[in-house]
Motif scaffolding. Structure first.
Motif, PDB file in Angstrom:
ATOM      1  N   VAL A  56       0.821  -1.208   0.000  1.00  0.00           N
ATOM      2  CA  VAL A  56       0.000   0.000   0.000  1.00  0.00           C
ATOM      3  C   VAL A  56       0.856   1.260   0.000  1.00  0.00           C
ATOM      4  O   VAL A  56       0.611   2.193  -0.781  1.00  0.00           O
ATOM      5  N   ILE A  57       1.871   1.309   0.854  1.00  0.00           N
ATOM      6  CA  ILE A  57       2.674   2.537   0.929  1.00  0.00           C
ATOM      7  C   ILE A  57       3.484   2.741  -0.344  1.00  0.00           C
ATOM      8  O   ILE A  57       3.734   3.883  -0.737  1.00  0.00           O
ATOM      9  N   THR A  58       3.864   1.650  -1.005  1.00  0.00           N
ATOM     10  CA  THR A  58       4.590   1.806  -2.271  1.00  0.00           C
ATOM     11  C   THR A  58       3.710   2.504  -3.297  1.00  0.00           C
ATOM     12  O   THR A  58       4.136   3.456  -3.959  1.00  0.00           O
ATOM     13  N   GLY A  59       2.476   2.038  -3.424  1.00  0.00           N
ATOM     14  CA  GLY A  59       1.558   2.666  -4.368  1.00  0.00           C
ATOM     15  C   GLY A  59       1.252   4.108  -4.015  1.00  0.00           C
ATOM     16  O   GLY A  59       1.221   4.983  -4.896  1.00  0.00           O
ATOM     17  N   ALA A  60       1.053   4.383  -2.729  1.00  0.00           N
ATOM     18  CA  ALA A  60       0.767   5.758  -2.306  1.00  0.00           C
ATOM     19  C   ALA A  60       1.972   6.655  -2.521  1.00  0.00           C
ATOM     20  O   ALA A  60       1.831   7.826  -2.918  1.00  0.00           O
ATOM     21  N   GLY A  61       3.160   6.131  -2.268  1.00  0.00           N
ATOM     22  CA  GLY A  61       4.372   6.913  -2.510  1.00  0.00           C
ATOM     23  C   GLY A  61       4.557   7.250  -3.978  1.00  0.00           C
ATOM     24  O   GLY A  61       5.022   8.345  -4.323  1.00  0.00           O
ATOM     25  N   HIS A  62       4.172   6.322  -4.849  1.00  0.00           N
ATOM     26  CA  HIS A  62       4.233   6.591  -6.285  1.00  0.00           C
ATOM     27  C   HIS A  62       3.253   7.689  -6.683  1.00  0.00           C
ATOM     28  O   HIS A  62       3.524   8.484  -7.591  1.00  0.00           O
ATOM     29  N   GLU A  63       2.098   7.724  -6.011  1.00  0.00           N
ATOM     30  CA  GLU A  63       1.065   8.698  -6.352  1.00  0.00           C
ATOM     31  C   GLU A  63       1.377  10.098  -5.826  1.00  0.00           C
ATOM     32  O   GLU A  63       0.988  11.098  -6.441  1.00  0.00           O
ATOM     33  N   SER A  69       7.743  -4.101  -6.828  1.00  0.00           N
ATOM     34  CA  SER A  69       7.935  -3.262  -8.005  1.00  0.00           C
ATOM     35  C   SER A  69       6.616  -3.208  -8.759  1.00  0.00           C
ATOM     36  O   SER A  69       5.750  -4.079  -8.574  1.00  0.00           O
ATOM     37  N   PRO A  70       6.406  -2.181  -9.617  1.00  0.00           N
ATOM     38  CA  PRO A  70       5.172  -2.122 -10.387  1.00  0.00           C
ATOM     39  C   PRO A  70       4.910  -3.423 -11.142  1.00  0.00           C
ATOM     40  O   PRO A  70       5.819  -4.031 -11.704  1.00  0.00           O
ATOM     41  N   GLY A  71       3.657  -3.855 -11.121  1.00  0.00           N
ATOM     42  CA  GLY A  71       3.271  -5.082 -11.793  1.00  0.00           C
ATOM     43  C   GLY A  71       3.308  -6.312 -10.905  1.00  0.00           C
ATOM     44  O   GLY A  71       2.811  -7.372 -11.303  1.00  0.00           O
ATOM     45  N   GLN A  72       3.882  -6.202  -9.715  1.00  0.00           N
ATOM     46  CA  GLN A  72       3.948  -7.341  -8.807  1.00  0.00           C
ATOM     47  C   GLN A  72       2.792  -7.307  -7.822  1.00  0.00           C
ATOM     48  O   GLN A  72       2.339  -6.238  -7.399  1.00  0.00           O
ATOM     49  N   SER A  73       2.313  -8.486  -7.442  1.00  0.00           N
ATOM     50  CA  SER A  73       1.264  -8.616  -6.436  1.00  0.00           C
ATOM     51  C   SER A  73       1.833  -9.331  -5.217  1.00  0.00           C
ATOM     52  O   SER A  73       2.898  -9.964  -5.280  1.00  0.00           O
ATOM     53  N   ALA A  74       1.097  -9.269  -4.112  1.00  0.00           N
ATOM     54  CA  ALA A  74       1.549  -9.965  -2.907  1.00  0.00           C
ATOM     55  C   ALA A  74       1.612 -11.473  -3.147  1.00  0.00           C
ATOM     56  O   ALA A  74       2.591 -12.133  -2.765  1.00  0.00           O
ATOM     57  N   PHE A  75       0.590 -12.034  -3.791  1.00  0.00           N
ATOM     58  CA  PHE A  75       0.605 -13.465  -4.076  1.00  0.00           C
ATOM     59  C   PHE A  75       1.710 -13.824  -5.065  1.00  0.00           C
ATOM     60  O   PHE A  75       2.307 -14.896  -4.973  1.00  0.00           O
ATOM     61  N   LEU A 127       0.674  -4.147  -8.209  1.00  0.00           N
ATOM     62  CA  LEU A 127       0.973  -2.749  -7.913  1.00  0.00           C
ATOM     63  C   LEU A 127       0.902  -1.941  -9.200  1.00  0.00           C
ATOM     64  O   LEU A 127       1.539  -2.295 -10.194  1.00  0.00           O
ATOM     65  N   PRO A 128       0.139  -0.852  -9.223  1.00  0.00           N
ATOM     66  CA  PRO A 128       0.040  -0.048 -10.445  1.00  0.00           C
ATOM     67  C   PRO A 128       1.390   0.538 -10.857  1.00  0.00           C
ATOM     68  O   PRO A 128       2.249   0.823 -10.018  1.00  0.00           O
ATOM     69  N   ASP A 129       1.548   0.721 -12.147  1.00  0.00           N
ATOM     70  CA  ASP A 129       2.759   1.339 -12.687  1.00  0.00           C
ATOM     71  C   ASP A 129       2.574   2.858 -12.692  1.00  0.00           C
ATOM     72  O   ASP A 129       1.641   3.361 -13.317  1.00  0.00           O
ATOM     73  N   PRO A 130       3.439   3.592 -11.997  1.00  0.00           N
ATOM     74  CA  PRO A 130       3.258   5.049 -11.929  1.00  0.00           C
ATOM     75  C   PRO A 130       3.669   5.771 -13.202  1.00  0.00           C
ATOM     76  O   PRO A 130       3.408   6.970 -13.353  1.00  0.00           O
ATOM     77  N   GLY A 131       4.321   5.058 -14.116  1.00  0.00           N
ATOM     78  CA  GLY A 131       4.796   5.702 -15.329  1.00  0.00           C
ATOM     79  C   GLY A 131       6.209   6.235 -15.157  1.00  0.00           C
ATOM     80  O   GLY A 131       6.706   6.401 -14.037  1.00  0.00           O
ATOM     81  N   SER A 132       6.848   6.496 -16.245  1.00  0.00           N
ATOM     82  CA  SER A 132       8.240   6.956 -16.206  1.00  0.00           C
ATOM     83  C   SER A 132       8.312   8.438 -15.860  1.00  0.00           C
ATOM     84  O   SER A 132       7.367   9.194 -16.053  1.00  0.00           O
ATOM     85  N   GLY A 133       9.458   8.828 -15.325  1.00  0.00           N
ATOM     86  CA  GLY A 133       9.705  10.240 -15.052  1.00  0.00           C
ATOM     87  C   GLY A 133       9.202  10.731 -13.716  1.00  0.00           C
ATOM     88  O   GLY A 133       9.465  11.864 -13.332  1.00  0.00           O
ATOM     89  N   ARG A 134       8.460   9.908 -12.988  1.00  0.00           N
ATOM     90  CA  ARG A 134       7.955  10.338 -11.693  1.00  0.00           C
ATOM     91  C   ARG A 134       8.990  10.001 -10.617  1.00  0.00           C
ATOM     92  O   ARG A 134       9.491   8.876 -10.562  1.00  0.00           O
ATOM     93  N   PRO A 135       9.320  10.936  -9.732  1.00  0.00           N
ATOM     94  CA  PRO A 135      10.318  10.652  -8.699  1.00  0.00           C
ATOM     95  C   PRO A 135       9.814   9.588  -7.722  1.00  0.00           C
ATOM     96  O   PRO A 135       8.612   9.439  -7.510  1.00  0.00           O
TER      97      PRO A 135
END
Length: 227
Positions: free
Chosen positions: A75-82, A99-105, A164-172
């Motif tokens: 959750v925090i990874t996704g929120a940090g990306h946003e 990493s983006p594209g990975q799930s817990a399972f 995990l959603p991919d935040p796209g390139s160029g985002r810090p």
């Protein structure tokens, strides 16, 4: 002083931090302990990420440290990306480090197998749920085990199946600190992965996976070091 948002793990709620938050507040930190949305059809990882992003926006938080325990790391990874410009750092407490594209399972197939076995004991109409189980293997005994078991709730499978959603390139990306629990077998390999990816690595020697319950003083101390 630091603004901490503490995000709990599977089956738990904000109450899981009840023994940690007072110590951080006594040191002058601001601490928020949200409870993620309970199990309902359609509630998944993206729902929980959106909730933490909404909390950051609603409280107009800046320079915030997001702490995720176990599933909370997703959750925090996704929120940090946003909200990378509002997050000072991401802190993982014996947690998933995706990493983006990975799930817990996907990261822990054995967890999927265990959840499937636990779900098989429940009615077929509840197949979309992950029931609480296995707290004994997480270092809980006696009164601690009773306290957590009495409050734990099922989760929607989508929380662990959604990638995990991919935040796209160029985002810090916010910097990361990984806190391993030395007495926990669940994320030993994950700590090594986090270090290879540039995370600062800290360890609570001998601590079990549910250290926020069993060893809150040391969790509080190590979180204070991350600020």
């Amino acid at each position: 002083m630091t603004t901490f948002v503490l995000v709990h793990g599977s089956w738990l709620g904000g109450w899981a931090w009840e023994r940690v938050a007072p110590g951080l507040r006594a040191s002058g930190h601001t601490v928020l302990c949200p409870s993620l949305a309970p199990a309902e059809p359609g509630v998944g990882l993206r729902t929980h990420i959106t909730e933490i992003v909404g909390l950051i926006d609603r409280h107009e938080l800046t320079d915030v440290t997001l702490v995720g325990h176990s599933y909370g790391g997703m959750v925090i990874t996704g929120a940090g990306h946003e909200r990378p410009r509002r997050v000072r750092q991401l802190v993982y407490l014996d947690a998933f480090f995706p990493s983006p594209g990975q799930s817990a399972f996907g990261l822990q197939p054995r967890l999927r197998d265990a959840c499937d076995a636990a779900a098989a004991l429940r009615p077929e109409k509840e197949a979309w749920l992950i029931p609480p189980f296995g707290f004994e293997t997480m270092g809980l005994t006696g009164a601690d085990l009773e306290w957590v078991t009495a409050r734990a709730k099922p989760m929607s499978r989508a929380t662990h199946e959604e990638p995990l959603p991919d935040p796209g390139s160029g985002r810090p990306r916010p910097p990361a600190t990984y806190i391993g629990c030395g007495g926990s077998p669940f994320f030993a390999g994950t700590a090594k992965t986090a270090r290879r990816r540039g995370a600062r690595l800290l360890t609570i020697e001998g601590a079990a996976h549910m250290a926020s319950v069993t060893d809150p003083e040391r969790v509080c101390a190590v979180l204070g070091r991350t600020g």
